[in-house]
Design an enzyme around this catalytic site. Structure first.
Site, PDB file in Angstrom:
ATOM      1  N   ALA A  47       0.866  -1.176   0.000  1.00  0.00           N
ATOM      2  CA  ALA A  47       0.000   0.000   0.000  1.00  0.00           C
ATOM      3  C   ALA A  47       0.907   1.232   0.000  1.00  0.00           C
ATOM      4  O   ALA A  47       2.064   1.162   0.440  1.00  0.00           O
ATOM      5  CB  ALA A  47      -0.891  -0.022   1.228  1.00  0.00           C
ATOM      6  N   GLY A  79       0.604  -5.008   0.901  1.00  0.00           N
ATOM      7  CA  GLY A  79      -0.626  -5.090   0.107  1.00  0.00           C
ATOM      8  C   GLY A  79      -0.418  -5.821  -1.220  1.00  0.00           C
ATOM      9  O   GLY A  79      -1.366  -6.377  -1.774  1.00  0.00           O
ATOM     10  N   GLU A 131      -0.742  -9.377  -0.426  1.00  0.00           N
ATOM     11  CA  GLU A 131      -2.163  -9.650  -0.155  1.00  0.00           C
ATOM     12  C   GLU A 131      -2.962  -9.741  -1.460  1.00  0.00           C
ATOM     13  O   GLU A 131      -3.895 -10.531  -1.578  1.00  0.00           O
ATOM     14  CB  GLU A 131      -2.717  -8.565   0.768  1.00  0.00           C
ATOM     15  CG  GLU A 131      -2.073  -8.640   2.158  1.00  0.00           C
ATOM     16  CD  GLU A 131      -2.406  -7.439   3.024  1.00  0.00           C
ATOM     17  OE1 GLU A 131      -1.858  -6.357   2.758  1.00  0.00           O
ATOM     18  OE2 GLU A 131      -3.205  -7.578   3.954  1.00  0.00           O
ATOM     19  N   GLU A 146       4.428  -5.007   7.399  1.00  0.00           N
ATOM     20  CA  GLU A 146       3.634  -3.942   8.020  1.00  0.00           C
ATOM     21  C   GLU A 146       4.077  -3.611   9.442  1.00  0.00           C
ATOM     22  O   GLU A 146       4.050  -2.450   9.855  1.00  0.00           O
ATOM     23  CB  GLU A 146       2.144  -4.309   8.011  1.00  0.00           C
ATOM     24  CG  GLU A 146       1.484  -4.230   6.649  1.00  0.00           C
ATOM     25  CD  GLU A 146       1.652  -5.478   5.797  1.00  0.00           C
ATOM     26  OE1 GLU A 146       2.437  -6.384   6.196  1.00  0.00           O
ATOM     27  OE2 GLU A 146       1.006  -5.563   4.744  1.00  0.00           O
TER      28      GLU A 146
END
Ligand code: DAK
Length: 257
Positions: free
Chosen positions: A66, A111, A114, A134
């Site tokens: 992200a 992300g 993911e 993260e």
């Protein structure tokens, strides 16, 4: 006009999506996520869809996570909304009725990992790097990683990756079952072409039924899941593909699906 954040190429129902922010290693900002959602909504209505391949632009990165700069100043409510939108989008990708392939050509972090976990397959270049870093940023995975990673690689390895934030190479990702194949980077495109042709030439309804049986069955107890398989197996005999596939075998020719 600004450049598109997601390039879409449709080759006879094999659709390739390329996340196009190479200067930021294809980090997922709200613009990319909104465009990805729009593209996925379009694909949901694509009646001849056969497979979806998702990758990142450039030779260095699939998706490096992200967008940290964009996330930095979010309030808890904004973070929740950002993660909720992303979760919905990732869920749309996961729920597509056709096989989805993450073509991981480099960094696959946070992300990005993911996103790959929401695909049915991951094919990685030998220089790919995976991780859920993260915790190094003071957060946890927010796009489904704490749930899909243990389902893919088991809870012990998921806890290892999510609590240390360590990065692993493509060979370790293969060993723990995070990816299906690792290829030398120079051979990745040829492999994907071959895979696309194979997915495109198999019976589209039976490929969809196989995916549905596996996805829906995983959430059920074994007896219910076997009943689902039985129903989908019987349904295969109601369409054009089973007579064509079996006749082609008996007549010693290739099936025409
Ligand atoms: N976000 C924004 N920009 C990024 C980025 C990222 N994730 N990753 C790389 N970039 C940008 C860099 O800032 C740099 O930009 P410029 O300085 O050139 O403007 C450019 O991409 C090239 O990166 P580097 O110069 O750093 O390239 P290197 O080869 O030296 O290093 C790297 C590559 C991938 C090792 C490094 O860039 C890196 O460590 N990137 C961050 C990787 C990372 O930590 N990813 C996880 C992000 S966190 C949640 C919702 C979501 C999430 C969590 C919670 N809730 C709402 C609860 C998800 C979180 C994440 O994904």
């Amino acid at each position: 006009m600004s450049e598109k954040l997601i390039d879409v190429v449709d080759n006879a129902g094999i659709v390739r999506l390329t996340i196009n922010r190479p200067k930021a290693l294809n980090a997922l900002n709200s613009g990319v996520l909104a465009e990805l959602e729009r593209v996925l909504v379009d694909l949901e209505g694509h009646s001849d869809l056969r497979a979806v391949i998702i990758t990142g632009a450039g030779e260095k990165s699939f998706v490096a996570g992200a967008d940290i700069a964009e996330m930095r100043d979010k309030t808890p409510m904004q973070a929740r909304e950002f993660a909720r939108q992303a979760l919905d989008t990732v869920k749309r990708l996961e729920a597509l009725p056709v096989p989805t392939v993450a073509l991981v050509n480099g960094f696959c972090l946070g992300g990005g990992c993911e996103l790959a976990l929401a695909c049915d397959w991951a094919v990685a270049s030998d220089n790919a790097i995976f991780g859920q870093p993260e915790v190094l940023l003071g957060v946890i995975p927010g796009f489904g990683g704490t749930q899909r990673l243990p389902r893919r690689v088991g809870p012990a390895m998921a806890i290892d990756l999510c609590t240390t934030g360590r990065k692993i190479d493509a060979q370790e990702a293969l060993r723990i079952g995070l990816v299906n194949r690792v290829m030398p980077q120079a051979e990745l495109e040829d492999y994907v072409e071959e895979l696309s042709q194979q997915l495109g030439s198999n019976g589209p309804q039976s490929v969809r039924a196989a995916k549905q049986a596996i996805h829906d069955g995983m959430d059920q107890d074994l007896d219910s899941a076997l009943a689902l398989e039985n129903a989908l197996f019987a349904l295969c005999f109601a369409g054009d593909e089973q007579p064509e596939g079996m006749s082609a075998f008996v007549e010693k020719r290739k099936p025409n699906f």
